[in-house]
Every structure is written in structure tokens, then in C-alpha cells.
Design a protein around this motif. Structure first.
Motif, PDB file in Angstrom:
ATOM      1  N   THR A  60      35.244 -11.805  21.659  1.00  0.00           N
ATOM      2  CA  THR A  60      34.542 -11.831  22.937  1.00  0.00           C
ATOM      3  C   THR A  60      34.407 -13.278  23.381  1.00  0.00           C
ATOM      4  N   ARG A  61      33.963 -13.477  24.628  1.00  0.00           N
ATOM      5  CA  ARG A  61      33.763 -14.824  25.144  1.00  0.00           C
ATOM      6  C   ARG A  61      32.584 -15.484  24.419  1.00  0.00           C
ATOM      7  N   GLU A  98      34.043 -17.100  17.328  1.00  0.00           N
ATOM      8  CA  GLU A  98      35.138 -16.317  17.919  1.00  0.00           C
ATOM      9  C   GLU A  98      35.952 -15.596  16.841  1.00  0.00           C
ATOM     10  N   GLY A 138      32.632 -19.951  35.429  1.00  0.00           N
ATOM     11  CA  GLY A 138      33.509 -20.673  34.498  1.00  0.00           C
ATOM     12  C   GLY A 138      33.845 -21.958  35.054  1.00  0.00           C
ATOM     13  N   LEU A 153      26.297 -17.204  29.837  1.00  0.00           N
ATOM     14  CA  LEU A 153      27.419 -16.328  30.188  1.00  0.00           C
ATOM     15  C   LEU A 153      27.408 -15.947  31.665  1.00  0.00           C
ATOM     16  N   GLY A 212      29.700 -11.251  26.224  1.00  0.00           N
ATOM     17  CA  GLY A 212      30.009 -12.411  25.404  1.00  0.00           C
ATOM     18  C   GLY A 212      28.810 -12.823  24.583  1.00  0.00           C
ATOM     19  N   ARG A 255      32.067 -22.865  18.037  1.00  0.00           N
ATOM     20  CA  ARG A 255      32.544 -21.811  18.933  1.00  0.00           C
ATOM     21  C   ARG A 255      33.690 -21.041  18.283  1.00  0.00           C
TER      22      ARG A 255
END
Lengths: 322, 322
Positions: A109-110, A104, A322, A318, A67, A100
Motif C-alpha cells: 500500500t502507499r 512497504e 501527491g 495520506l 495507505g 518507508r
């Protein structure tokens, strides 16, 4: 191969990106200084170019990275990844922008976007001077003053995501010195790079001697580098500024100690280049205030990762659960 | 029957115990005021009597309770349950004493000992004014000033267990007012009950008019109750003290806001009996400082549990995950 982490440090002066292994090894980085004052989309495009250049040089694709983490020099809503405001330092102004989502759109990807001091704090906690300590407060003493608060291994962000704005802590309500926020006597009004012109002007008015010969316009924008050069040359005014800034930084750390009772402080930011006199005076002021209220040793350590803390910390976002 | 929780509030003036259901319902309590100045073993024995009286009145035994939680008015090492020091207020002095072990010797049950502000904060977060908010800072404005820091549902205690000592935060380094700790210009030196005599003396010296007719020895120990009575009677000096104390409390909350970005503040402690003028001025000072730096609403709420917060919070310590 363990998947790589991409970190981006989006500051007011510097835009830097890097690729890191999960163990904190920085494999490659790219730094540019041409983004400030540019439109938000242009800045995002510049980030896109940097990431692509890094991927190409490491012979990997976006599928090979876990990410992209971004450390942003300003307020943002952490959950949404939307910027709120920056200090408009050097024209850097990314306001109410879905940072963000914009990233994206370029990369499947994250993406995690966080405040830059949070990222730097996380870097020092995981891979730098704060490694091995339970709760670490990272304080950046620079153009501004901010903190990354790592409590028991996790970045603490608060309700909106703006926790750690320790530079706005009022430490002298009757102060003549004013912060960019408009308040008098916050820590930034006394001990940040932005405060230097007013603090220096007050000292000149008091007649503190100096061998610096500057035009008035130069005094009005005197910065940490000039003070550091003067200090090295034995200038009395510069030395007096460094000691006074250290005293206020020491007060700030003492306040944070009483509030957090952390295991360690890690200090970063440009003013740390003032060296041993500055750091030792900060420690001395802290001791002078804390005295017998210190029941276990608390460390006050200089940053280990220095300029790379921003990239490494952004990538380390990363690694958080989460 | 769900097992009951026993909570003990061990303060400098008051020693209180209670039995609580896990839902926060206080079934019974017992309060005494005769423990200060007594030997540590005597105080522990007094706690033993209180717990036994509560158990007997509820027709239960120690096997029917989940444990005993204690909120202690002083510094302690949380992990060991050993007290470090108290403020020696009214002779209350329990230093370097293994409080947890001493209670365990009387009762074969789980014992948790924590700082009293932590316990009160937990009570307000779970069952009081802070219920429903994510991160809550409880601040007690009383003889002293301290905080219970509840971050994302958990009490934050720091390295030793002494986090939340927000009263020691320096807010005016050049201040003539001194705290019991010896430092000048901390929040407690400006806005706590212990600071009243010196702040009042300064106002009298400045000639702030008052209709209070006290002997000098009475001025020297003036307390929050006397100021509250004067305020109610329209006394100008008392009103001026209340407003100044509120301004400093507002500065303290503002600093904590910038540091924690919490969802809510809950305010407790004896000075809150000064009422609406005090609370509204605190809120006003906070707003004056925070201005456009507030991106989401933050609540500043009065305690709901008031005198019972200490017992309820001490009992609630047993609900925290080990």
C-alpha cells in the motif's frame, strides 16, 4: 465505504497506531510502550503487528485502506522516507534507516513517512484547534520542542524535510544552559523537558525555596510531571520554573510570529499539562513583545486532539496531494 | 514585443523606478532621493513622474506595460495594498495609506504593492543569486534587517502580509541594546545599521581601541559606511563591530535554517559592503552552530542584483500567478 487511513505515531516513548475515516474520525487505536531501545527491524515488526491487529478488529484488509502514514520522532529525508537521526531519548535510535521501504515490504500500500511534529500540525490544522485558519504553526512543548508548519493548507518541509526545528533556535547566546545538540541558549536549552534538570539546579543554587524533598539523583532527572505536581501543590520553585519556561515559549512564539505572520499557533506536548498558568503566561509574554506590531489578531490555542494528534496527523498525510 | 514590466522601489532614502523585460533584463531606470519626509500624495506624484519619464524614454505607453509592481519599505496589508506603517527613518512615513489605489488612479494598469524585502527576495530567486534553488530566504542586512521568504517558488507573506520581519526575532532577551520597536535584544538591536551607535558606544566604554577621531554627536549617528571605512583603514573597534555584527547575523541565519531548512540564503543590504571578512564570519558562525545538523549543503550567497534588486523584484511581482 470510504477507504480508511492508517496512521502510526512512532515516538521515543510511545508507539501508537490507528485507523481513521477521511473525515478525521478515529475508529480504533492501539498503543504500546515496549519498542524503545529495540532494533529497527523489531520496531518495524511491531508496527506490522499493530496494523494487522487494527485491520482485524475492523474486519478489513490492507486493500481496504488508502495507505499508511507514519509520524516519526526524529529527522528524516522526506522524499526518500529514510530516517537520519533521533535524539536517542530513552534508547530510541533509528538512524539512516529506510523506514518507508521497510514498511512497504510488509504492506502493499502507499506509505508516507514524515516528522511527528509535521503530522501533529497537520492533524490540528485539518481536524483540531487549527481548523479554519489559513496558516498554522503547531508547536510541541514537550521533552523536546519542535514545530509543524502548515502554510496555506500545506505542510512545509524544506529542502531535506527537517524544517520546523524551532527548538534549536538560539534565543540566548550567552546562556549557561546547553541543549542536547551542544549549543548554548537555544529554545530547547531553556524551555523543554530535557532542560528541566539544569534550569531547576540553577534556581536551587539561587536559593529559590521549594518544599520538594528529592535525592540529588532525583533532582538530576526531574521531569515535567514532577514540576506539574509541585505547581499544583503550590511549590514556589515549580511555579517559578513554569513561569520562566512560559516566558521562553512566549519568546519563541513571538519570533515565529515575526517570521511567519500566521493566523494561529496551536500548542501541544506534555508541558501543556501545566495548565492555565503556563498557557496564560505564554500569551502574556507574546503580547508584551508584540505590542503594536500585531495588525490582525493571531490565536494561541491549546491542542484539541492531544495524544491522538500523532496518529490522526500521520493518517492525514495520506490526504495531502501527491 | 513581450510586454514590459514596471517596477518601483519605494524606500526610506531612495525612490527608484525601472522598466524590465519579463526575462529580468532591466532596460532603463530612474532614481531620486528627494521624496522622504514628503506628503503621501507628493510621493505618489513623484512615482507618477518617474513612470512617465521611463515610458517616454522607451517610446511606449502605459498600454505597453503589463503593470506596475511596487516594493515598499514598511508594513502593509498585501491583499488591500494599504500601507500600515514605516520605521519613520529619515522622515519617511506613509501610514494607513491606500498606496495601490493611489497609483491605480494615475495609471489604468495592474498594480501590485508588496514589502520591499519580499520584492528583493523574489528578484534574487528569479534572476539573481538564488536562481535555481527551491526555497530561498533573502535577508537584507542594512539600516534595518528583514527577509523575503520564497518557498518553493512563491513569496510567502502570511496573514496580514508582514511575514519575514526576521529583524524583530529576539536573540538575546537580557540585552542592553534596544530596537526601534522598543524590545531589547532583537536581531535589529544587535546587528542592523540602526544599532551601530549603541553597539559602538558599548565597545568604547569597554575600552576597545580606535583611531577614529569623532565628535560625540558623530559617534551618536555612526553608520555602516563609517565602520566600513574604519575597517578598511585597519581600525580595531570597527573590525570588532563587523565581527560581532556578523556573529549575530550568523545566529539569525542559523535560526532561520532550523525553521525553514531552505536550499539557500541570499544576503543583501548595505552592510554587505563590509566585504569578505563580514560574509566569511557570518558563514563561520553558521557552521559553528549547525555542525552535524546540516544534512544537505545550504548556500549562503551574496546578492547578485544588489541595488537593482528592489526594482527588478517589484517588476517581478507581476510575473507571479494571481
Amino acid at each position: 465505504m470510504a477507504r480508511l487511513l492508517c496512521g502510526i505515531d512512532l515516538g521515543g516513548t510511545k508507539l501508537a497506531g490507528g485507523l481513521m475515516r477521511p473525515d478525521g474520525t478515529l475508529l480504533d487505536k492501539e498503543v504500546v510502550f515496549d519498542h524503545a531501545g529495540k532494533d529497527e527491524q523489531v520496531v518495524v515488526h511491531r508496527m506490522h503487528d499493530i496494523v494487522n491487529a487494527l485491520l482485524a478488529r475492523q474486519h478489513v484488509t490492507v486493500e481496504d485502506i488508502r495507505g499508511i502514514g507514519v509520524g516519526f520522532a526524529g529527522h528524516l529525508r522526506f522524499r526518500d522516507g529514510v530516517t537520519i537521526t533521533t535524539s536517542n531519548f530513552k534508547g530510541f535510535k533509528i538512524k539512516n534507516f529506510p523506514l518507508r521501504r521497510a514498511i512497504e515490504e510488509y504492506f502493499p500500500t502507499r506509505v508516507i513517512v514524515d516528522n511527528d511534529a509535521n503530522a501533529q500540525g497537520l492533524a490540528e490544522y485539518r481536524f483540531g484547534a487549527g481548523a479554519g485558519y489559513g496558516s498554522v504553526i503547531f508547536v510541541t512543548l514537550s521533552t523536546g520542542i519542535g514545530a509543524g508548519i502548515i502554510l496555506e493548507g500545506k505542510v512545509y518541509r524544506g529542502m531535506t524535510g527537517t524544517a520546523g526545528e524551532v527548538g534549536h533556535m538560539i534565543v540566548n547566546p550567552g546562556s549557561p544552559f546547553v541543549c542536547g545538540c551542544g549549543n548554548h541558549g537555544c529554545l530547547m536549552a531553556h524551555a523543554s523537558g530535557l532542560a528541566l534538570p539544569q534550569v531547576v539546579a540553577a534556581k536551587r543554587k539561587l536559593g529559590v525555596p521549594t518544599r520538594l524533598r528529592l535525592a540529588e539523583a532525583e533532582w538530576d532527572r526531574i521531569d515535567g510531571k514532577a514540576i506539574g505536581d509541585g505547581l499544583a501543590a503550590g511549590d514556589e520553585l515549580c511555579r517559578s520554573v513554569v513561569l520562566e519556561f512560559a516566558d521562553y515559549a512566549g519568546i519563541g512564539l513571538y519570533n515565529l510570529f515575526q517570521i511567519f505572520n500566521p493566523d494561529a499557533f496551536v500548542l501541544g506536548g506534555g508541558l501543556m499539562s501545566w495548565g492555565g498558568l503556563y498557557l496564560e503566561r505564554i500569551r502574556q509574554k507574546f503580547q508584551e513583545l508584540v505590542r503594536e506590531m500585531l495588525f490582525d489578531p493571531v490565536r494561541i490555542l491549546p491542542s484539541k486532539l492531544e495524544q491522538d494528534a500523532g496518529i490522526i496527523g500521520a493518517a492525514a498525510l495520506l490526504l495531502e496531494e501527491g
